[in-house]
Design a protein around this motif. Structure first.
Motif, short mmCIF file in Angstrom:
data_model
loop_
_atom_site.label_atom_id
_atom_site.label_comp_id
_atom_site.label_asym_id
_atom_site.label_seq_id
_atom_site.Cartn_x
_atom_site.Cartn_y
_atom_site.Cartn_z
N GLN A 46 0.82 -1.21 0.00
CA GLN A 46 0.00 0.00 0.00
C GLN A 46 0.85 1.26 0.00
O GLN A 46 0.55 2.24 -0.69
CB GLN A 46 -0.94 -0.02 1.20
CG GLN A 46 -1.97 -1.14 1.16
CD GLN A 46 -2.87 -1.17 2.38
OE1 GLN A 46 -2.74 -0.35 3.28
NE2 GLN A 46 -3.78 -2.13 2.41
N GLU A 47 1.94 1.22 0.77
CA GLU A 47 2.84 2.38 0.82
C GLU A 47 3.53 2.60 -0.53
O GLU A 47 3.71 3.74 -0.97
CB GLU A 47 3.88 2.18 1.91
CG GLU A 47 4.84 3.36 2.06
CD GLU A 47 5.88 3.15 3.14
OE1 GLU A 47 6.75 4.03 3.31
OE2 GLU A 47 5.84 2.10 3.81
N GLN B 238 -1.79 6.34 -5.22
CA GLN B 238 -2.86 5.38 -5.52
C GLN B 238 -3.31 4.65 -4.26
O GLN B 238 -2.49 4.12 -3.51
CB GLN B 238 -2.33 4.36 -6.55
CG GLN B 238 -3.36 3.44 -7.14
CD GLN B 238 -2.73 2.58 -8.22
OE1 GLN B 238 -1.99 3.07 -9.09
NE2 GLN B 238 -2.98 1.28 -8.18
N ASP B 239 -4.60 4.65 -4.02
CA ASP B 239 -5.17 3.90 -2.91
C ASP B 239 -5.37 2.45 -3.34
O ASP B 239 -5.64 2.17 -4.51
CB ASP B 239 -6.52 4.49 -2.49
CG ASP B 239 -6.39 5.90 -1.94
OD1 ASP B 239 -5.58 6.09 -1.00
OD2 ASP B 239 -7.09 6.81 -2.43
N PRO B 240 -5.26 1.49 -2.40
CA PRO B 240 -5.51 0.09 -2.77
C PRO B 240 -6.96 -0.11 -3.21
O PRO B 240 -7.87 0.52 -2.67
CB PRO B 240 -5.20 -0.67 -1.48
CG PRO B 240 -5.28 0.33 -0.38
CD PRO B 240 -4.89 1.64 -0.99
N PHE B 241 -7.14 -0.97 -4.19
CA PHE B 241 -8.49 -1.23 -4.72
C PHE B 241 -8.53 -2.66 -5.23
O PHE B 241 -7.63 -3.10 -5.95
CB PHE B 241 -8.80 -0.26 -5.86
CG PHE B 241 -10.19 -0.41 -6.43
CD1 PHE B 241 -11.23 0.34 -5.92
CD2 PHE B 241 -10.45 -1.29 -7.46
CE1 PHE B 241 -12.52 0.21 -6.43
CE2 PHE B 241 -11.72 -1.43 -7.98
CZ PHE B 241 -12.76 -0.68 -7.47
N TYR B 242 -9.56 -3.38 -4.83
CA TYR B 242 -9.70 -4.77 -5.26
C TYR B 242 -11.16 -5.05 -5.61
O TYR B 242 -12.07 -4.57 -4.93
CB TYR B 242 -9.25 -5.73 -4.15
CG TYR B 242 -9.51 -7.19 -4.47
CD1 TYR B 242 -8.60 -7.93 -5.20
CD2 TYR B 242 -10.69 -7.82 -4.04
CE1 TYR B 242 -8.83 -9.26 -5.51
CE2 TYR B 242 -10.93 -9.15 -4.33
CZ TYR B 242 -10.01 -9.87 -5.08
OH TYR B 242 -10.25 -11.18 -5.39
N ALA B 243 -11.37 -5.82 -6.66
CA ALA B 243 -12.71 -6.27 -7.03
C ALA B 243 -12.62 -7.72 -7.48
O ALA B 243 -11.74 -8.09 -8.26
CB ALA B 243 -13.30 -5.40 -8.13
N SER B 244 -13.52 -8.55 -6.98
CA SER B 244 -13.56 -9.97 -7.32
C SER B 244 -13.86 -10.15 -8.81
O SER B 244 -14.25 -9.19 -9.49
CB SER B 244 -14.65 -10.66 -6.50
OG SER B 244 -15.94 -10.19 -6.91
N PRO B 245 -13.71 -11.37 -9.33
CA PRO B 245 -14.02 -11.60 -10.75
C PRO B 245 -15.42 -11.11 -11.14
O PRO B 245 -15.58 -10.46 -12.19
CB PRO B 245 -13.91 -13.12 -10.88
CG PRO B 245 -12.90 -13.50 -9.85
CD PRO B 245 -13.14 -12.58 -8.70
#
Length: 329
Positions: free
Chosen positions: A289-290, A298-305
Motif C-alpha cells: 500500500q505504501e 494510488q489507494d488500494p483497490f480490489y474487485a472480485s471476478p
C-alpha cells in the motif's frame, strides 16, 4: 452373416464409445488434479507496455508478494506494440494452464473499439481487478497562467484554436481529449506518443496540455514547472492533496482506469480464484500500500471476478459511446 456382422459392429462402436468416455474422464480428472496442485512452476505475467510506466509499476508492485503467497516465482515480462494488443494476444493464445497471465487495464476495451484488436476481455478469464488509478491529470505549464478548468476554458475562449493537447491516438487519453472538447474547452488534439514522450513535449514547449498519470509528472509539479488542473478519476484520490476531479469542477471529463489480471480462456476456475485470493491478500500488505501511494498516489483497490467484470462492462459501454468521434478525429 449379416446379423453376425451387425453384432460385431455394435460391439466395436460400444468399445470405442466406452474408451472415449474413459479418456474424457481421465482428461477431466487430470485437469482437476492440475488445478488442485497449481502452482508447481514459475508464473509469467505479461505486461503490454515498456518498463517505467504506471501499468508496469502496478504489475511489478505485486510480484514479491505473489511469490510469497503462491510459493513459486512470479516474473514479469514486457511485451510492447499495438497499444497492448500484441501482449494480450500472446496471453489469449497461451496454454490455459495458469502459468501465463495478462496484466492490463481498461484500455483493452479501447483497443477492441477502435479495431486494433479483434478480441476483448470476454476472450479471457478475468481473475480480479487489482487496482484503480487515481485518474490521469490534466496538466499545463505554469507559464500558461491557469490553475483550474474554468480558467482553462476561459483562456481557450479568448484564444480559440491556439492550444494543443498532446495525446496518444486511439487510447483512453484520446477519449479524455474528446470529453474536454465536448465540455467546451477548445483544444487541438495532436499525437505525441507515450506518457514519457508527452511529458517531454510539454516540458519542451511542443504542446500546451497533457493528460498523464501522477507518477510521470510529480517531479514537475514539485518544482512548480507544471500545474495540475484536475483528475479524470471518479473520486478524489487521498494521495493527490488538493487536486480536484474534473467532475467536482462541473466538467464531465471522466474515465476510470482499472488494472486487472486475466488468464487464457479455459483456465480452470480453481486457478483463477486462487490467484485472485493471492492478490486480495497482497492488497492488504502495508508495504504494498505504501509503495503504490508513494509512486502514484494510488489507494488500494480490489474487485472480485464478478465485481470486476461488472465494472469493466460499465466502462466498456462508456468507451463505445465515443467510437464515431474517435474515428473522425
Amino acid at each position: 452373416m449379416k446379423r453376425t456382422f451387425a453384432m460385431f459392429l455394435a460391439l466395436v462402436l460400444s468399445t470405442i464409445s466406452l474408451a472415449g468416455c474413459s479418456q474424457q474422464g481421465e482428461n477431466v480428472d487430470s485437469q482437476a488434479q492440475d488445478a488442485s496442485s497449481w502452482p508447481e512452476q514459475p508464473i509469467e505475467v505479461i505486461i503490454p507496455y515498456s518498463p517505467g510506466g504506471d501499468t508496469d509499476f502496478n504489475a511489478r508492485a505485486f510480484t514479491e508478494y505473489l511469490t510469497e503467497e503462491l510459493g513459486v516465482p512470479v516474473v514479469c515480462s514486457n511485451v510492447t506494440g499495438s497499444s497492448g494488443t500484441i501482449a494480450s494476444r500472446q496471453v489469449k493464445d497461451a496454454n490455459p494452464d495458469g502459468y501465463t497471465a495478462l496484466f492490463f487495464h481498461t484500455a483493452i476495451n479501447v483497443n477492441e473499439m477502435v479495431g486494433i484488436a479483434d478480441f476483448g476481455l470476454d476472450d479471457f478469464e478475468l481473475s480480479c481487478i487489482s487496482g484503480m488509478s487515481p485518474g490521469e491529470i490534466i496538466t499545463v505549464r505554469s507559464d500558461l497562467g491557469v490553475s483550474n478548468l474554468d480558467e482553462l476554458k476561459a483562456y481557450t475562449e479568448e484564444h480559440p484554436g491556439e492550444l494543443d493537447l498532446a495525446i496518444d491516438f486511439g487510447t483512453m487519453v484520446h477519449i479524455n481529449g474528446l470529453q474536454m472538447q465536448q465540455a467546451g474547452i477548445d483544444v487541438n488534439l495532436v499525437t505525441a506518443g507515450s506518457a514519457t514522450e508527452r511529458v517531454a513535449a510539454l516540458a519542451g514547449g511542443h504542446c500546451d496540455i497533457i493528460i498523464n498519470a501522477y507518477g510521470t509528472i510529480k517531479d514537475y509539479l514539485t518544482t512548480g514547472e507544471f500545474v495540475a488542473l484536475g483528475t479524470t478519476g471518479s473520486v478524489r484520490a487521498s494521495g493527490l492533496g488538493d487536486i480536484p476531479t474534473c467532475l467536482e469542477q462541473g466538467y464531465d471529463i471522466n474515465l476510470d482506469k482499472h488494472y486487472f489480471f486475466a488468464f487464457p480462456k479455459g483456465t480452470p476456475s480453481e486457478i483463477v480464484e486462487k490467484f485472485a485470493e493471492a492478490i486480495e491478500s497482497a492488497e492488504q500488505n502495508p508495504e504494498y500500500q505504501e509503495s503504490i501511494m508513494t509512486a502514484y498516489a494510488q489507494d488500494p483497490f480490489y474487485a472480485s471476478p464478478e465485481e470486476g467484470k461488472a465494472l469493466m462492462e460499465e466502462t466498456k459501454e462508456k468507451i463505445w459511446e465515443y467510437q464515431e468521434q474517435m474515428e473522425a478525429s
